[in-house]
Enzyme design. Structure first.
Site, PDB file in Angstrom:
ATOM      1  N   TYR A  53      -1.355   0.102  10.402  1.00 45.91           N
ATOM      2  CA  TYR A  53      -1.617  -0.535   9.102  1.00 45.91           C
ATOM      3  C   TYR A  53      -0.414  -0.373   8.177  1.00 45.91           C
ATOM      4  CZ  TYR A  53      -3.476  -1.014   4.347  1.00 45.91           C
ATOM      5  OH  TYR A  53      -3.673  -1.379   3.021  1.00 45.91           O
ATOM      6  N   GLU A 102       0.280   3.667   1.677  1.00 42.76           N
ATOM      7  CA  GLU A 102       0.344   4.163   3.064  1.00 42.76           C
ATOM      8  C   GLU A 102       1.721   3.900   3.671  1.00 42.76           C
ATOM      9  OE1 GLU A 102      -2.028   5.703   5.116  1.00 42.76           O
ATOM     10  OE2 GLU A 102      -3.324   5.930   3.377  1.00 42.76           O
ATOM     11  N   SER A 150       0.818  -1.217   0.000  1.00 43.86           N
ATOM     12  CA  SER A 150       0.000   0.000   0.000  1.00 43.86           C
ATOM     13  C   SER A 150       0.852   1.268   0.000  1.00 43.86           C
ATOM     14  CB  SER A 150      -0.876  -0.011   1.258  1.00 43.86           C
ATOM     15  OG  SER A 150      -1.387   1.258   1.512  1.00 43.86           O
TER      16      SER A 150
HETATM   17  P1  NAP Z   1     -11.171  -5.209   1.744  1.00 45.48           P
HETATM   18  O1  NAP Z   1     -12.338  -5.012   0.836  1.00 45.48           O
HETATM   19  O2  NAP Z   1     -11.158  -4.536   3.076  1.00 45.48           O
HETATM   20  O3  NAP Z   1     -11.000  -6.782   1.954  1.00 45.48           O
HETATM   21  C1  NAP Z   1     -10.137  -7.298   2.920  1.00 45.48           C
HETATM   22  C2  NAP Z   1     -10.171  -8.810   2.813  1.00 45.48           C
HETATM   23  O4  NAP Z   1      -9.279  -9.356   3.804  1.00 45.48           O
HETATM   24  C3  NAP Z   1     -11.561  -9.399   3.096  1.00 45.48           C
HETATM   25  O5  NAP Z   1     -11.776 -10.445   2.174  1.00 45.48           O
HETATM   26  C4  NAP Z   1     -11.420  -9.960   4.513  1.00 45.48           C
HETATM   27  O6  NAP Z   1     -12.183 -11.137   4.728  1.00 45.48           O
HETATM   28  C5  NAP Z   1      -9.951 -10.376   4.521  1.00 45.48           C
HETATM   29  N1  NAP Z   1      -9.443 -10.474   5.898  1.00 45.48           N
HETATM   30  C6  NAP Z   1      -9.368  -9.483   6.814  1.00 45.48           C
HETATM   31  N2  NAP Z   1      -8.868  -9.955   7.978  1.00 45.48           N
HETATM   32  C7  NAP Z   1      -8.651 -11.292   7.775  1.00 45.48           C
HETATM   33  C8  NAP Z   1      -8.180 -12.349   8.597  1.00 45.48           C
HETATM   34  N3  NAP Z   1      -7.807 -12.137   9.863  1.00 45.48           N
HETATM   35  N4  NAP Z   1      -8.107 -13.597   8.060  1.00 45.48           N
HETATM   36  C9  NAP Z   1      -8.472 -13.831   6.779  1.00 45.48           C
HETATM   37  N5  NAP Z   1      -8.939 -12.871   5.950  1.00 45.48           N
HETATM   38  C10 NAP Z   1      -9.018 -11.621   6.453  1.00 45.48           C
HETATM   39  O7  NAP Z   1      -9.816  -4.812   1.006  1.00 45.48           O
HETATM   40  P2  NAP Z   1      -9.564  -4.405  -0.529  1.00 45.48           P
HETATM   41  O8  NAP Z   1      -9.920  -2.978  -0.710  1.00 45.48           O
HETATM   42  O9  NAP Z   1     -10.143  -5.444  -1.415  1.00 45.48           O
HETATM   43  O10 NAP Z   1      -7.970  -4.489  -0.561  1.00 45.48           O
HETATM   44  C11 NAP Z   1      -7.292  -5.713  -0.839  1.00 45.48           C
HETATM   45  C12 NAP Z   1      -5.883  -5.628  -0.292  1.00 45.48           C
HETATM   46  O11 NAP Z   1      -5.207  -4.516  -0.871  1.00 45.48           O
HETATM   47  C13 NAP Z   1      -5.794  -5.427   1.234  1.00 45.48           C
HETATM   48  O12 NAP Z   1      -4.673  -6.149   1.683  1.00 45.48           O
HETATM   49  C14 NAP Z   1      -5.551  -3.932   1.388  1.00 45.48           C
HETATM   50  O13 NAP Z   1      -4.852  -3.653   2.567  1.00 45.48           O
HETATM   51  C15 NAP Z   1      -4.708  -3.652   0.139  1.00 45.48           C
HETATM   52  N6  NAP Z   1      -4.804  -2.278  -0.381  1.00 45.48           N
HETATM   53  C16 NAP Z   1      -6.036  -1.760  -0.696  1.00 45.48           C
HETATM   54  C17 NAP Z   1      -6.118  -0.472  -1.191  1.00 45.48           C
HETATM   55  C18 NAP Z   1      -7.442   0.130  -1.585  1.00 45.48           C
HETATM   56  O14 NAP Z   1      -7.477   1.344  -1.863  1.00 45.48           O
HETATM   57  N7  NAP Z   1      -8.508  -0.638  -1.688  1.00 45.48           N
HETATM   58  C19 NAP Z   1      -4.938   0.284  -1.402  1.00 45.48           C
HETATM   59  C20 NAP Z   1      -3.715  -0.309  -1.096  1.00 45.48           C
HETATM   60  C21 NAP Z   1      -3.656  -1.591  -0.607  1.00 45.48           C
HETATM   61  P3  NAP Z   1     -13.516 -11.157   5.650  1.00 45.48           P
HETATM   62  O15 NAP Z   1     -14.659 -10.834   4.726  1.00 45.48           O
HETATM   63  O16 NAP Z   1     -13.534 -12.556   6.159  1.00 45.48           O
HETATM   64  O17 NAP Z   1     -13.319 -10.117   6.736  1.00 45.48           O
END
Ligand code: NAP
Length: 321
Positions: free
Chosen positions: A148, A126, A124
């Site tokens: 984070y 961040e 990220s």
């Molecule tokens: P999101 O919608 O918040 O999804 C997070 C996923 O992680 C969900 O499927 C959640 O599953 C799973 N998760 C959370 N805690 C967990 C645990 N303890 N064990 C197993 N699974 C767990 O995130 P996103 O926006 O799709 O982002 C995907 C990735 O990219 C993340 O790693 C995020 O940090 C990174 N990222 C996102 C952005 C952005 O702007 N979207 C930018 C930079 C990086 P549950 O449904 O079971 O909770």
């Protein structure tokens, strides 16, 4: 047929990535924590029936080993994380522990089981936090400003370590904020667009927001997941910055959405509870490498993305004319 494992399949990126990989004829194995959980993103995209769901406990190497032994995947996309900066201040231990341990567990099992499995780590922007110079490049020193961000920086360096030490194909995509209809409601853009659309029906609703005088580089999630696939399908494993290259202020996003929906901003309240202990004031990245080396192309202005998000939100709220 190639096999891909996606962790975090219930999240925004998991759903769009699964859709992309299916369109490329992959068998997609999605990791969930509970086989009975509703997977709204996959249902929304109408691909739920095409995904093989598996339980896998990312805290346990034995659980990951069982998964890899069953499928011997070509590619693993590790998207699962406690992904909210705000929540990471409330749950710093859980955020750090899970976001670091899950990456390490995967890499260690891949190293021992089959080093040819390609691994994508969701990193990220961040991680950079306070920087002396913008735009952010891959060489910009990191100064993370939240639990984070620290957890993501650790996952990022763990991937580099396994690549350098064991020659494994690990790539980190350093993604800047990216949005879509499937974004969770606790993230800024989704919250503003969805609540503003609700305000069309109920003008008494109030919208509580935090510091609006910060700038971010925002993009469109369905386009950003293309870069993840490109990274694992390019010969040289490397890390890449995925961004739009421009930042805009949160205030201008709110003003644009309210103006577009003819809403009055007098229903907005600034809540001190939503102001973070430390925050990045301005951040945008340089995507030259990803465009040049990966052939990723991105030319969406964020106001155009907002138009798409508003339209989709209205459509799903049956408020279109
Ligand atoms: P999101 O919608 O918040 O999804 C997070 C996923 O992680 C969900 O499927 C959640 O599953 C799973 N998760 C959370 N805690 C967990 C645990 N303890 N064990 C197993 N699974 C767990 O995130 P996103 O926006 O799709 O982002 C995907 C990735 O990219 C993340 O790693 C995020 O940090 C990174 N990222 C996102 C952005 C952005 O702007 N979207 C930018 C930079 C990086 P549950 O449904 O079971 O909770």
């Amino acid at each position: 047929m190639k096999v891909a494992v996606i962790t975090g399949i219930s999240g925004q990126d998991g759903a769009y990535l699964a859709q992309l990989l299916l369109s490329k004829n992959y068998k997609v194995v999605g990791i969930v924590r509970n086989l009975n959980q509703r997977l709204h993103g996959l249902e929304y995209l109408n691909i739920h029936d095409q995904i093989t769901l598996e339980l896998c406990d990312l805290w346990e190497q034995a659980s990951i080993l069982r998964l890899l032994s069953k499928y011997n995947p070509d590619e693993i996309y590790n998207l699962a994380a406690q992904s909210s900066v705000g929540l990471s201040f409330e749950y710093p231990v859980e955020t750090l522990k899970f976001n670091i341990t899950s990456v390490l567990n995967f890499l260690e099992v891949i190293r021992l089981f089959n080093k040819n499995i390609k691994f994508y780590q969701a990193s990220s922007s961040e991680m950079y936090g306070v920087v002396k110079e913008l735009p952010i490049k891959i060489t910009t020193p990191m100064h993370p400003l939240s639990p984070y961000a620290i957890s993501k920086a650790s996952g990022f360096w763990t991937g580099i370590n396994y690549r350098e030490a064991y020659g494994m194909h690990c790539c980190s995509g350093i993604l800047f904020n990216h949005e879509s209809y499937l974004r969770s409601h606790n993230f800024f853009v989704k919250k503003v667009v969805s609540q503003a659309v609700k305000m069309l029906k109920d003008s008494s609703l109030l919208m509580y927001l935090g510091n609006l005088d910060v700038n971010r580089d925002f993009g469109y999630a369905p386009k950003y997941v293309e870069a993840m696939w490109l990274m694992l399908n390019t010969d040289m494993p490397k890390d890449y910055i995925i961004c739009s290259g421009k930042s805009i202020s949160l205030r201008s996003i709110v003003e644009y959405v309210f103006d577009k929906l003819n809403l009055n901003t007098s229903n907005i309240r600034i809540s001190s509870d939503l102001i973070r202990p430390t925050d990045i004031l301005d951040i945008y990245g340089d995507n030259t490498e990803s465009v040049k080396v990966l052939g990723w192309n991105y030319d969406l202005d964020f106001y155009k993305v907002l138009d798409l998000l508003i339209e989709e939100e209205l459509m799903n709220n049956s408020l279109m004319n």
